[in-house]
Design an enzyme around this catalytic site. Structure first.
Site, mmCIF file in Angstrom:
data_model
loop_
_atom_site.group_PDB
_atom_site.id
_atom_site.type_symbol
_atom_site.label_atom_id
_atom_site.label_comp_id
_atom_site.label_asym_id
_atom_site.label_seq_id
_atom_site.Cartn_x
_atom_site.Cartn_y
_atom_site.Cartn_z
ATOM 1 C CG ASP A 242 30.914 -28.269 8.235
ATOM 2 O OD1 ASP A 242 30.437 -27.306 8.851
ATOM 3 O OD2 ASP A 242 29.990 -28.623 7.394
ATOM 4 C CG ASP B 45 33.616 -37.989 1.736
ATOM 5 O OD1 ASP B 45 34.144 -38.460 0.723
ATOM 6 O OD2 ASP B 45 33.156 -36.428 1.958
ATOM 7 C CB SER C 209 27.870 -31.461 -0.349
ATOM 8 O OG SER C 209 28.027 -31.622 1.020
HETATM 9 N N1 ARG Z 1 27.973 -23.119 4.514
HETATM 10 C C1 ARG Z 1 27.221 -23.546 5.600
HETATM 11 C C2 ARG Z 1 27.984 -23.370 6.777
HETATM 12 O O1 ARG Z 1 29.358 -23.169 6.690
HETATM 13 C C3 ARG Z 1 26.917 -25.051 5.218
HETATM 14 C C4 ARG Z 1 27.962 -26.275 5.447
HETATM 15 C C5 ARG Z 1 27.242 -27.345 4.841
HETATM 16 N N2 ARG Z 1 28.387 -28.665 5.100
HETATM 17 C C6 ARG Z 1 28.168 -29.862 4.311
HETATM 18 N N3 ARG Z 1 28.947 -30.661 4.752
HETATM 19 N N4 ARG Z 1 27.356 -29.655 3.003
HETATM 20 O O2 ARG Z 1 27.780 -23.799 7.857
#
Ligand code: ARG
Length: 411
Positions: free
Chosen positions: A122, A13, A173
């Site tokens: 995120d 990405d 991921s």
């Molecule tokens: N669900 C978790 C959170 O919101 C993990 C997110 C993981 N992010 C990723 N880019 N794989 O904190």
């Protein structure tokens, strides 16, 4: 010419994003990779950033700051989202945003960019943190805008001569840092499917862990973990070494369905061996040294704190205020917790503290008991007064109104 500071991980990405942003905004792209302890992923990340067209590539070692100013307050606050997730990813995002904002100032850039998608938490954490630190900066998330599927991204990369990272072969991921690892996607999206063993990289399978348990003594000084099995260590090292020990015993695997801020329920796998041990130990020590009402008050704030970290409100007056409360409590959190790690289980088997409120003379059933047993009668008399009063008033009212109900012994 516009200049954009992009949070660069080295994955597909953000590699595609370098070219896409440069074209779309007619801009120079400055790559910024923040080391939060993600390990191997950082090998030659600078070279990769430059190879995909960044004009400069910063690699910032923020591990110490992450440990001291993000992990530690969250540990002391007891911040665990929905009772299970120690928030590794969620704690990392505001620090990444902070570094981007700092680099943007250095580079005289008017925009920052990141690789988050439009479905996750995120993006919220990155954007809100950036706004809290510098509301004048523009934030762009290419993956939220370009509408490319994974195969389309790969095609785009090939077309533009962007080297495709090897990680595209993984169906998952992931996000890793000092505090743990988050794993999503692929077969994990079916919440009924047991996670395949090969997704785990920090923890041994509990079944395959050694039969002999490991005993670990964690020492805290005013809420800061300072020693493991008698050896003084800086916090980052202490976390790493607990990760190794606990991981080897299968401790710290978490499989949960969680509520994202954006309204989606999602199935998440976490590996957090060090965070698991430290939270268990810290909570136990607090149980020994703080009074009951304060424990209850803190438990409520722990949940609020976890939610605000999860929800992207790290840089907020609410967190500042809870931090001040927690710091006050930590003055007493000195002592040692002894834990037994065995086949995925992390159990406290001993605790001691110079600030302990535990008093053997009060607790014992043996000789030397100093507790005033007779005083208990008076205490119970008054403590139970409201319920006794309510019961007798109800009975009177029932007797006055209706005829006496026929009891089993009525003749
Ligand atoms: N669900 C978790 C959170 O919101 C993990 C997110 C993981 N992010 C990723 N880019 N794989 O904190």
């Amino acid at each position: 010419m516009e200049r954009i500071v992009l949070a660069y991980s080295g994955g597909l990405d953000t590699s595609v994003a370098v070219k896409w942003l440069a074209d779309r905004y007619d801009a120079e792209i400055v790559a910024a990779t923040i080391d939060l302890g993600q390990g191997k992923e950082l090998d030659d990340v600078r070279e990769r950033a430059l190879a995909v067209g960044a004009v400069r590539a910063h690699v910032v070692d923020a591990r110490e700051e992450f440990a001291q100013e993000y992990i530690l307050p969250a540990l002391q606050a007891g911040a665990i989202y929905e009772g299970r997730y120690p928030l590794a990813t969620a704690l990392g995002r505001p620090l990444i945003a902070k570094k981007l904002v700092e680099i943007a100032a250095m580079e005289d850039a008017g925009m920052i960019a990141h690789g988050c998608t439009g479905k996750g938490n995120d993006q919220v954490r990155m954007d809100v943190s950036a706004r809290a630190l510098n509301p004048d900066l523009k934030v762009v998330a290419p993956a939220r805008v370009w509408g490319m599927t994974r195969p389309e991204e790969i095609a785009y990369a090939r077309e533009h001569g962007i080297p495709v990272p090897a990680s595209v072969d993984s169906p998952y991921s992931t996000d890793s840092n000092l505090w743990g690892k988050s794993i999503e996607c692929g077969v994990l999206e079916d919440p009924w499917q047991e996670p395949p063993e090969d997704i785990y990289t920090l923890t041994k399978s509990p079944a395959g862990a050694p039969d002999a348990p490991a005993y670990v003594e964690v020492e805290f000084e005013r809420g800061i973990p300072t020693r493991v099995n008698g050896v003084t260590m800086p916090l980052t090292e202490l976390i790493n070494s607990l990760e190794t020990i606990a991981g080897a015993h299968g401790v710290g695997r978490i499989d949960m369905v969680e509520n994202r801020l954006v309204g989606i329920k999602s199935r998440e796998i976490y590996e957090a061996p060090a965070a698991t041990v430290l939270h268990v130990a810290h909570r136990e020590l607090e149980a020994l040294v703080i009074p009951r009402d304060l424990e209850r008050l803190k438990a409520g704030l722990s949940r609020t704190y976890a939610d605000l970290v999860y929800d992207g409100l790290w840089f907020s007056p609410t967190r500042d205020a809870i931090d001040a409360f927690v710091a006050n409590v930590q003055q007493h959190v000195t002592g040692t917790v002894r834990l037994k790690l065995s086949k995925g289980d992390c159990r406290v088997v001993g605790r001691r503290s110079p600030a302990s409120l535990y008093d053997t003379a009060l607790a014992t059933y043996d000789e030397g008991d100093k507790f005033d047993h007779e005083a208990a009668e008076g205490f119970i008399e008054i403590w139970g007064l409201p319920v006794a009063n309510a019961a007798s008033k109800r009975r009177q009212a029932a007797g006055a109104g209706a005829p006496e109900p026929a009891g089993p012994s009525a003749t």
